[in-house]
Design a protein around this motif. Structure first.
Motif, short mmCIF file in Angstrom:
data_model
loop_
_atom_site.label_atom_id
_atom_site.label_comp_id
_atom_site.label_asym_id
_atom_site.label_seq_id
_atom_site.Cartn_x
_atom_site.Cartn_y
_atom_site.Cartn_z
N ILE A 15 0.86 -1.18 0.00
CA ILE A 15 0.00 0.00 0.00
C ILE A 15 0.90 1.23 0.00
O ILE A 15 1.88 1.29 0.74
CB ILE A 15 -0.93 0.01 1.23
CG1 ILE A 15 -1.82 -1.23 1.24
CG2 ILE A 15 -1.77 1.28 1.28
CD1 ILE A 15 -2.62 -1.42 2.53
N ASP A 16 0.56 2.20 -0.82
CA ASP A 16 1.35 3.43 -0.93
C ASP A 16 0.46 4.63 -0.66
O ASP A 16 -0.44 4.93 -1.43
CB ASP A 16 1.96 3.53 -2.34
CG ASP A 16 2.58 4.89 -2.61
OD1 ASP A 16 3.07 5.52 -1.65
OD2 ASP A 16 2.58 5.31 -3.79
N SER A 21 -3.33 10.27 -3.58
CA SER A 21 -4.13 9.05 -3.54
C SER A 21 -3.40 7.97 -2.76
O SER A 21 -2.19 8.05 -2.53
CB SER A 21 -4.42 8.54 -4.96
OG SER A 21 -3.22 8.14 -5.61
N VAL A 22 -4.17 6.94 -2.39
CA VAL A 22 -3.60 5.71 -1.85
C VAL A 22 -3.67 4.66 -2.96
O VAL A 22 -4.75 4.42 -3.52
CB VAL A 22 -4.35 5.23 -0.60
CG1 VAL A 22 -3.86 3.84 -0.18
CG2 VAL A 22 -4.19 6.21 0.55
N ARG A 38 -6.69 2.40 -6.81
CA ARG A 38 -6.28 3.76 -6.45
C ARG A 38 -7.46 4.44 -5.79
O ARG A 38 -8.56 4.47 -6.36
CB ARG A 38 -5.84 4.55 -7.69
CG ARG A 38 -5.48 6.00 -7.42
CD ARG A 38 -5.06 6.70 -8.71
NE ARG A 38 -4.66 8.08 -8.48
CZ ARG A 38 -5.48 9.12 -8.49
NH1 ARG A 38 -6.78 8.93 -8.73
NH2 ARG A 38 -5.04 10.34 -8.27
N VAL A 39 -7.25 4.98 -4.60
CA VAL A 39 -8.28 5.71 -3.85
C VAL A 39 -7.81 7.16 -3.74
O VAL A 39 -6.86 7.45 -3.02
CB VAL A 39 -8.50 5.10 -2.45
CG1 VAL A 39 -9.66 5.82 -1.75
CG2 VAL A 39 -8.77 3.60 -2.54
N GLU A 65 -9.76 0.91 2.82
CA GLU A 65 -10.52 0.70 1.59
C GLU A 65 -9.65 0.11 0.49
O GLU A 65 -10.06 -0.81 -0.23
CB GLU A 65 -11.13 2.02 1.11
CG GLU A 65 -11.96 1.86 -0.16
CD GLU A 65 -12.65 3.13 -0.61
OE1 GLU A 65 -13.16 3.15 -1.75
OE2 GLU A 65 -12.67 4.11 0.17
N ALA A 66 -8.43 0.63 0.34
CA ALA A 66 -7.54 0.10 -0.68
C ALA A 66 -7.20 -1.36 -0.41
O ALA A 66 -7.18 -2.19 -1.33
CB ALA A 66 -6.26 0.94 -0.74
N LEU A 67 -6.93 -1.69 0.85
CA LEU A 67 -6.64 -3.08 1.21
C LEU A 67 -7.83 -3.98 0.89
O LEU A 67 -7.67 -5.08 0.35
CB LEU A 67 -6.27 -3.17 2.69
CG LEU A 67 -5.99 -4.57 3.24
CD1 LEU A 67 -4.83 -5.22 2.50
CD2 LEU A 67 -5.70 -4.51 4.74
N ASP A 68 -9.02 -3.51 1.20
CA ASP A 68 -10.22 -4.31 0.94
C ASP A 68 -10.39 -4.57 -0.56
O ASP A 68 -10.73 -5.68 -0.97
CB ASP A 68 -11.44 -3.57 1.48
CG ASP A 68 -12.72 -4.39 1.34
OD1 ASP A 68 -12.71 -5.59 1.69
OD2 ASP A 68 -13.72 -3.84 0.85
N ARG A 69 -10.12 -3.57 -1.37
CA ARG A 69 -10.31 -3.72 -2.81
C ARG A 69 -9.37 -4.75 -3.42
O ARG A 69 -9.74 -5.46 -4.36
CB ARG A 69 -10.10 -2.37 -3.50
CG ARG A 69 -11.19 -1.35 -3.26
CD ARG A 69 -10.91 -0.10 -4.08
NE ARG A 69 -11.81 0.99 -3.81
CZ ARG A 69 -11.76 2.17 -4.44
NH1 ARG A 69 -10.83 2.39 -5.36
NH2 ARG A 69 -12.62 3.12 -4.14
N VAL A 70 -8.14 -4.85 -2.93
CA VAL A 70 -7.18 -5.76 -3.57
C VAL A 70 -7.08 -7.11 -2.87
O VAL A 70 -6.58 -8.07 -3.46
CB VAL A 70 -5.77 -5.14 -3.68
CG1 VAL A 70 -5.82 -3.86 -4.50
CG2 VAL A 70 -5.17 -4.87 -2.30
#
Length: 466
Positions: A15-16, A21-22, A38-39, A65-70
């Motif tokens: 995660i960046d 964005s994240v 990308r969030v 949210e980013a972790l959940d998406r990937v």
């Protein structure tokens, strides 16, 4: 066609937390990206010179949210979080914001003791700490973005030792300096724990995506980009095209040039010389706000021999000028120039800043041979084209633009004990294509570069704005 092949070996997530964005990627053992996202989040501030994030959004909610998406459909064994540096915010015991998240270049980090020769924004984070301690006296903690994210994921506020090094002189290379913390109005108890190397800081909490996965201490976004870019040979130049544009030329020995930073490379016997600039996405996004969107087809039709010249110092400049007071200038624009010409000229200015870094590095014997371009900005082909034309070097574009997230995913493998160390990450380096400089533009581009340098020298020679 058959179903896509499943992952090779265990899956990790990087995660960046970037300026705008994240980003997150899930990758298998071969570095194949299985999922990406990308969030977006805003960056701004209520006063001139401010550069800040909403901590609860950018460093907490967007990370989850980013972790959940990937990770939702994958079995993830480890997670690692990269972020820009320096950053710092005041939080309560639950990691919730009691202040804005201050970012590199924010006016509250200004310090008269800054030494531009040091490889980092030395003293900026300590200045952030002093301001935050006074502004949020009830805060439980003062944490960088990586620590806030790690606390949200694991319940433990911690950063890795590499990120801690960017806090000099608050970090004394062994731990937090009690005297420096006291001078800033707080104690080291309010600062995050420091994880050594690839040590885990905990596991993802129950109820979150990838629950039970190990979580590493995190890393600096630019280091994440570096380890998977493949810019490891002498003569390579890594250019990170992000909100900040970062130029690192690979060299032997330890070249030093006033205005540039020199840091160790992860490859043995190598050093990097260069540094960060505000001429990247921060500047280019501002130009887009001023002009409105310009379709690529219009940019393609521009007469590249007839462009104005920008000074891209939309928020001062870091390397090689180290001047917070510099502002954006547009020179040579006339009635026949429209938004497309001004937009192409903005990309060219970003290329000129890279060339300026390389021209300075050459004075120390560095001999650049090619650029390896990484970061989300590589999706803007006119940015990549400008890098080639402005420097006269071929540009190899990485295959995975989310380099910091991909590098963090590799570091997560180290945390899980799946890799010996970060130097093995070079096997994940892949190039999508090469862009050669256009010989037909050389004379016009060189002329504009000389004008760019004249304007820059004049701006630096002027007294600092009060």
């Amino acid at each position: 066609m058959g179903a896509p092949a499943g992952p090779t070996g265990p899956v990790t997530v990087g995660i960046d937390i970037g300026t705008t964005s994240v980003k997150a990627v899930a990758a298998d053992a071969d570095g194949r990206v299985l999922a990406r996202t990308r969030v977006a989040h805003p960056v701004g501030g209520s006063a001139a010179g401010a550069c800040e994030h909403d901590i609860d959004r950018a460093w907490r909610a967007d990370v989850v949210e980013a972790l959940d998406r990937v990770a939702s459909d994958l079995e993830v064994v480890a997670v690692d979080v990269a972020a820009m540096v320096p950053s710092l915010g005041a939080v309560d015991a639950d990691g919730r914001a009691l202040s804005p998240g201050l970012l590199y270049g924010d006016h509250r980090g200004a310090t008269a003791t800054r030494d531009p020769a040091l490889p980092g924004d030395s003293g900026e984070l300590l200045a952030f700490l002093g301001w935050l301690a006074a502004a949020a006296p009830t805060a439980t903690g003062f944490w960088p973005a990586q620590a806030v994210a790690n606390h949200e994921l694991t319940g433990t506020a911690a950063i890795d030792s590499t990120t801690a090094m960017t806090a000099l002189p608050l970090f004394d290379m062994t731990g937090w300096d009690e005297a420096r913390a006291a001078e800033a109005g707080t104690t080291t108890d309010a600062l995050p724990a420091i994880a050594r190397g690839s040590d885990a800081v905990g596991t993802v909490r129950d109820g979150l995506p990838a629950a039970g996965a190990l979580v590493g201490g995190g890393t600096i976004d630019a280091l994440g980009e570096q380890v998977v870019a493949g810019a490891d040979d002498v003569g390579d130049v890594l250019v990170i095209c992000g909100g900040t544009q970062i130029t690192w030329a690979v060299a032997t020995d330890w070249p030093e040039v006033p205005g540039l930073w020199t840091i160790p490379h992860t490859a043995p016997g190598r050093a990097l010389i260069g540094g960060p600039s505000n001429s990247g996405g921060l500047f280019l996004d501002a130009v887009e706000r001023w002009l409105g969107p310009v379709p690529d087809e219009q940019l393609d039709e521009v007469d590249a021999a007839d462009l104005p010249v920008w000074l891209p110092y939309v928020r001062g400049e870091r390397t090689p000028l180290h001047r917070r007071d510099l502002t954006t200038v547009l020179d040579g624009a006339t009635l026949h120039h429209g938004p497309a010409e001004l937009r192409r000229a903005a990309y060219e200015a970003a290329g000129f800043v890279v060339r300026h870094h390389l021209d300075l590095a050459r004075t120390a014997g560095v001999d650049p041979q090619r650029i390896v371009a990484t970061g989300g900005g590589t999706q803007a082909r006119h940015w990549v084209r400008a890098l080639a034309d402005a420097t006269g070097l071929p540009v190899d574009v990485v295959a995975v633009p989310e380099g910091a997230a991909l590098g963090a995913a590799f570091l997560a493998r180290c945390t899980a004990g799946l890799e010996p160390d970060m130097t093995a990450a070079r096997r994940w380096a892949r190039t999508s294509h090469r862009v050669e400089p256009d010989d037909d533009r050389v004379v016009a581009v060189h002329r504009r570069y000389e004008r760019f340098r004249e304007l820059t020298d004049a701006a630096v020679a002027a007294p600092p704005a009060r």
